[in-house]
Design a protein around this motif. Structure first.
Motif, PDB file in Angstrom:
ATOM      1  N   PRO A 194       0.845  -1.194   0.000  1.00 57.81           N
ATOM      2  CA  PRO A 194       0.000   0.000   0.000  1.00 57.81           C
ATOM      3  C   PRO A 194       0.879   1.243   0.000  1.00 57.81           C
ATOM      4  CG  PRO A 194       0.007  -1.041   2.174  1.00 57.81           C
ATOM      5  CD  PRO A 194       0.744  -1.964   1.255  1.00 57.81           C
ATOM      6  N   ASN A 195       0.303   2.363  -0.372  1.00 62.33           N
ATOM      7  CA  ASN A 195       1.040   3.622  -0.440  1.00 62.33           C
ATOM      8  C   ASN A 195       0.128   4.745   0.047  1.00 62.33           C
ATOM      9  OD1 ASN A 195       3.297   5.164  -1.101  1.00 62.33           O
ATOM     10  ND2 ASN A 195       2.649   5.538  -3.201  1.00 62.33           N
ATOM     11  N   TYR A 206       3.628   0.181  -5.778  1.00 63.84           N
ATOM     12  CA  TYR A 206       2.924   0.900  -4.717  1.00 63.84           C
ATOM     13  C   TYR A 206       1.469   1.155  -5.123  1.00 63.84           C
ATOM     14  CZ  TYR A 206       7.787   1.688  -3.457  1.00 63.84           C
ATOM     15  OH  TYR A 206       9.113   1.507  -3.151  1.00 63.84           O
ATOM     16  N   SER A 257      -3.531   4.772  -1.744  1.00 62.33           N
ATOM     17  CA  SER A 257      -4.744   4.883  -0.933  1.00 62.33           C
ATOM     18  C   SER A 257      -5.650   5.944  -1.542  1.00 62.33           C
ATOM     19  CB  SER A 257      -4.392   5.262   0.505  1.00 62.33           C
ATOM     20  OG  SER A 257      -3.588   4.266   1.106  1.00 62.33           O
ATOM     21  N   VAL A 265      -7.145   1.118   0.091  1.00 61.95           N
ATOM     22  CA  VAL A 265      -6.186   0.898  -0.993  1.00 61.95           C
ATOM     23  C   VAL A 265      -6.929   0.663  -2.304  1.00 61.95           C
ATOM     24  CG1 VAL A 265      -4.333  -0.599  -1.839  1.00 61.95           C
ATOM     25  CG2 VAL A 265      -4.473  -0.043   0.598  1.00 61.95           C
ATOM     26  N   TRP A 272      -6.900  -1.228  -5.110  1.00 56.38           N
ATOM     27  CA  TRP A 272      -6.354  -2.425  -5.748  1.00 56.38           C
ATOM     28  C   TRP A 272      -6.632  -2.436  -7.248  1.00 56.38           C
ATOM     29  CZ3 TRP A 272      -3.077  -4.233  -2.514  1.00 56.38           C
ATOM     30  CH2 TRP A 272      -3.342  -4.268  -1.145  1.00 56.38           C
TER      31      TRP A 272
END
Length: 402
Positions: free
Chosen positions: A123-124, A143, A146, A154, A156
């Motif tokens: 996650p970032n 990364y 969010s 997140v 995805w």
């Protein structure tokens, strides 16, 4: 020397020291640090007593797998907390805090010899151990940002298919550091389907699971898997620790649980790595995992603190109560043009309050740094000190000139 070490980036707190170099804060204000997520509530006496009572175990080498009493303490807690039934012989292992286990797990599951180069998804923003673990395992890091519009869940869906096809490990942090976001069952279902399709392992970092502000406790990764009919926990490992739950960051105690085949390989790695838990620490851990009264008391302290401090800061910053964890993830005022480092430096200089720039907790990816323009505040001190910090921050925002 291992050439991969050169890829490691400075830790956020080293960058913070560099940012503050040469700054002499106003001596009229006592220092208050909201920068480091180190619990400050007192350690419960019964845990100290159990640690002392277990000192006789120092006379023998501890087993890497831990003894049955320790592993049963883990599975007992998992059953009480999530309603799960795991085999203490094959589905749990003790670790010396979640940090070392998060790093070591990547060394176990990532095949750095594969071509094209393997990918680890993080996650970032994120906990920097994920990145370091990926790099030293010979993988590339991708990364996943969010999404502020979804309470920093997140995204995805932003991960391209060609990245998923190379992915061997995905780090999940729920509740999240620094955002406090909690993964929903739908999000878990999406990730499980991707894992089935592409074969990657999921490492679920859950060290903040017991500090939450709603009536419903955060959903755990193993719990989500069980709901969705994945009771074998295939390609899933959850990691947790006592540090935040029980205010014992110096004990370095936690456990991992999940896919028995992964844990079998993880145990082999750990046997060579020399990372067995001391018998005295194990005794204290058994006591801690077996008691919930101190956890409820600890949670109520955080709830009281956040209920007091969050409204004070919300008057001057873009901030709201998180789902869980002990951080506030605050947006700096527009006048600072997203410069979280300048904001943190000036706040330190003028009011002797330390916050961590959000850009230090994220990476530039897909054209932006999702931590830019935000700061992380760890409300780990007692309520009075956190309230004083909030008061100073409010004064700073109202009167400081960028």
């Amino acid at each position: 020397m291992n050439p991969l070490l050169a890829k490691l980036q400075p830790y956020p707190f080293e960058r913070l020291r560099q940012l503050f170099a040469g700054v002499v804060p106003d001596a009229g204000h006592t220092p208050i640090s909201l920068g480091i997520g180190e619990p400050k509530h007192p350690t419960p006496p019964f845990i100290k007593d159990a640690l002392s009572a277990g000192l006789g175990a120092l006379a023998t080498y501890p087993a890497t797998a831990g003894d049955l009493a320790l592993r049963s303490a883990f599975t007992g807690w998992l059953h009480r907390r999530y309603g799960l039934t795991l085999d203490p012989a094959t589905q749990v292992l003790p670790v010396n805090g979640s940090r070392e286990a998060l790093f070591a797990l990547a060394q176990t599951v990532v095949d750095g010899t594969r071509s094209p180069a393997p990918v680890v998804i993080s996650p970032n923003p994120f906990y920097q151990i994920y990145e370091g673990a990926a790099l030293l395992a010979g993988a590339e890091t991708w990364y996943a940002p969010s999404d502020p519009a979804r309470n920093f869940a997140v995204d995805w869906d932003s991960v391209p298919e060609e990245i998923w096809a190379r992915t061997q490990l995905v780090y999940v942090c729920s509740p999240g550091n620094p955002t406090g976001a909690v993964m929903s069952l739908d999000e878990w279902g999406k990730l499980f389907k991707l894992s089935d399709r592409y074969g990657f392992v999921i490492a679920s970092d859950e060290c903040y699971s017991e500090i939450y502000f709603r009536d419903e406790p955060p959903l755990g990764g193993l719990e989500a898997a069980d709901y969705l009919g994945r009771s074998d926990f295939r390609r899933l490992v959850a990691l947790t620790s006592l540090s935040k739950r029980s205010n014992v960051p110096g004990l370095r105690s936690g456990f991992v649980a999940g896919d028995a085949s992964i844990l079998k390989s993880f145990l082999l790695y750990r046997t060579y790595h020399g990372s067995a838990m001391s018998g005295s620490v194990a005794a204290a851990s058994i006591a801690a995992w077996g008691d919930e009264t101190h956890v409820v008391d600890n949670r109520m302290q955080y709830r009281t603190k956040f209920a007091t401090v969050t409204p004070m800061l919300a008057e001057v910053l873009d901030v709201r109560l998180p789902d869980a964890s002990f951080y506030l993830w605050a947006g700096v005022p527009d006048a600072w043009n997203g410069d979280d480092t300048a904001f943190a430096r000036a706040l330190y200089a003028q009011y002797n309050v330390t916050v961590l720039p959000g850009s230090y907790l994220a990476r530039e990816s897909q054209g932006r740094n999702p931590g830019r323009g935000r700061v992380r505040m760890a409300l780990v001190a007692d309520t009075a000190e956190c309230v004083e910090a909030a008061r100073r921050i409010a004064l700073f925002v109202r009167h400081a000139q960028p």
